[in-house]
Scaffold this motif. Sequence first.
Motif, short mmCIF file in Angstrom:
data_model
loop_
_atom_site.label_atom_id
_atom_site.label_comp_id
_atom_site.label_asym_id
_atom_site.label_seq_id
_atom_site.Cartn_x
_atom_site.Cartn_y
_atom_site.Cartn_z
N CYS A 101 -5.04 76.84 45.60
CA CYS A 101 -5.29 75.56 44.92
C CYS A 101 -5.73 74.51 45.94
N THR A 102 -6.84 73.85 45.66
CA THR A 102 -7.40 72.83 46.56
C THR A 102 -6.96 71.41 46.17
N LYS A 103 -6.13 71.30 45.12
CA LYS A 103 -5.65 70.01 44.62
C LYS A 103 -6.80 69.10 44.19
N CYS A 104 -7.80 69.72 43.57
CA CYS A 104 -8.92 68.91 43.05
C CYS A 104 -8.50 68.10 41.83
N GLU A 105 -7.40 68.53 41.18
CA GLU A 105 -6.80 67.83 40.04
C GLU A 105 -7.65 67.87 38.78
N THR A 106 -8.67 68.70 38.74
CA THR A 106 -9.50 68.83 37.54
C THR A 106 -8.67 69.27 36.34
N CYS A 107 -7.66 70.09 36.60
CA CYS A 107 -6.85 70.68 35.53
C CYS A 107 -5.95 69.68 34.82
N ILE A 108 -5.57 68.61 35.48
CA ILE A 108 -4.50 67.74 34.96
C ILE A 108 -4.87 67.12 33.63
N ASP A 109 -6.09 66.65 33.48
CA ASP A 109 -6.50 66.00 32.23
C ASP A 109 -6.49 66.97 31.05
N TYR A 110 -6.57 68.26 31.34
CA TYR A 110 -6.65 69.24 30.27
C TYR A 110 -5.29 69.83 29.91
N CYS A 111 -4.26 69.49 30.64
CA CYS A 111 -2.93 70.03 30.39
C CYS A 111 -2.31 69.37 29.18
N THR A 112 -1.94 70.16 28.17
CA THR A 112 -1.34 69.61 26.97
C THR A 112 0.07 69.10 27.21
N GLN A 113 0.69 69.50 28.32
CA GLN A 113 2.06 69.10 28.62
C GLN A 113 2.13 67.98 29.68
N LYS A 114 0.96 67.52 30.15
CA LYS A 114 0.90 66.45 31.14
C LYS A 114 1.63 66.81 32.44
N ILE A 115 1.46 68.06 32.85
CA ILE A 115 2.09 68.56 34.08
C ILE A 115 1.18 68.23 35.26
N ASP A 116 1.78 67.82 36.37
CA ASP A 116 1.02 67.65 37.61
C ASP A 116 0.86 69.05 38.21
N ILE A 117 -0.15 69.76 37.75
CA ILE A 117 -0.30 71.19 38.06
C ILE A 117 -0.40 71.47 39.56
N PRO A 118 -1.24 70.76 40.32
CA PRO A 118 -1.30 71.05 41.76
C PRO A 118 0.03 70.91 42.46
N GLU A 119 0.79 69.87 42.09
CA GLU A 119 2.09 69.65 42.73
C GLU A 119 3.04 70.80 42.40
N ILE A 120 3.05 71.24 41.14
CA ILE A 120 3.97 72.32 40.75
C ILE A 120 3.52 73.65 41.34
N LEU A 121 2.22 73.88 41.44
CA LEU A 121 1.76 75.10 42.10
C LEU A 121 2.24 75.17 43.54
N GLU A 122 2.25 74.02 44.20
CA GLU A 122 2.76 73.98 45.57
C GLU A 122 4.25 74.33 45.59
N GLU A 123 5.00 73.82 44.61
CA GLU A 123 6.42 74.15 44.51
C GLU A 123 6.62 75.65 44.27
N VAL A 124 5.75 76.22 43.42
CA VAL A 124 5.83 77.66 43.15
C VAL A 124 5.64 78.45 44.44
N CYS A 125 4.64 78.08 45.21
CA CYS A 125 4.38 78.78 46.49
C CYS A 125 5.59 78.67 47.42
N GLU A 126 6.11 77.48 47.56
CA GLU A 126 7.25 77.27 48.45
C GLU A 126 8.48 78.03 47.96
N HIS A 127 8.66 78.05 46.66
CA HIS A 127 9.82 78.74 46.09
C HIS A 127 9.80 80.23 46.43
N PHE A 128 8.67 80.86 46.21
CA PHE A 128 8.61 82.31 46.42
C PHE A 128 8.43 82.69 47.89
N GLN A 129 7.94 81.77 48.69
CA GLN A 129 7.76 82.10 50.11
C GLN A 129 8.96 81.70 50.96
#
Length: 380
Positions: free
Chosen positions: A344-372
């Motif tokens: 993820c490059t944190k371009c944030e293109t996805c955020i406007d399209y999220c029906t749940q208003k999730i900060d997707i790049p931020e959470i993806l970073e959390e996912v990476c840190e969690h599993f690593q």
Amino acid sequence: MNYKSKFGFGCMRLPQTDKNNPEAIDQECFNKMVDTYMEKGFNYFDTSFAYHNGQSEVAIRKAVVERYPRDSFLICDKMPTWALTCEEDNDKFVNIMLERLGIDYFDVFFIHNINVPWLSLAEKHNAFEFVKNMKEKGIAKKIGISFHDNSDLLEKVLDKYADMLDIVQLELNYLDWEDPSIESHKCYDLCVEYGLDVYVMEPLKGGVIVNQPDDIKDDFKEFNGDKSIASFAMRFCASLEHVKIVLSGMNKMEDLLDNIDTFEDFKPLTDEETDFLLNEADKLRENLAVACSECGYCLKACPLEIPIPDYFRIYNHHMVQPESNIYRLYYDKLGDEKVPASDCTKCETCIDYCTQKIDIPEILEEVCEHFQEGFSPYGR
């Protein structure tokens, strides 16, 4: 329209012969589910140009249109707002949908997924005027919008277009009912205020509501062990007076039969049951790492095609069952087969399209840190 029940068959997540290929619909299984659904007196099918990469409509033609009289079922389809590039595309997509389905009119037709970026596309390419004209010509019996944003935007849309609409399809469930980011309750009240029928999508929030931690499952067993968690969620939606259809996306007969049991002899929720569900919603939100409904709209926006919902699903499951190592294996395997979450490059293109208003790049970073690194959001 001849609604035989509030129970609608959502065709976004049909049974598949290959879980990694959305176009590989298990037609034989779907046919059997349709037969059972119709035999029990239900008749409403919801699809979209986009579902199963267009094969949902084809599957409905094979299972329903070619096997049942046209007046025995109702079909809803939706304009792919995100794909509009010019006004002529409206007509092009409608003709493709009619051909895929093998019908000459829609019982219900929506402008799909109205949110901030896609509302601008719909208005730029005159989709609202186009669907109004569809109704005037009899190509659509009823028209509306599928809405995925907050109450402020919905009010602006209804101020402008309510007079031409019949229906608003809302993401509505007991988990989102009082959630300040989804505002299901406020959106429902607005539809009532403007005199529009409400159709419900995501009553189980993409499976989040039924995939609960053990302590919440135990609460349901103690409250009423004879009924499924899904049945409570469906009844929550269907008990609302102005809700006319509650969609359920089912990919196995077991889920269909459970819903039939709920709706054949439907009983509205009691006040005690409603209070119980809203209390459990508060508990579930505390356990949920990511409030993702797995709608997949972020995938259309991500330039790298990162399988965002898959990563969020694995993350949620592991947070509920932290002692299990299997989810780390799932995470690694997904990253080997598809684009890693760490790309993820944190371009944030996805955020406007999220029906749940999730900060997707931020959470993806959390996912990476969690599993690593064994990162846990509850330790922050």
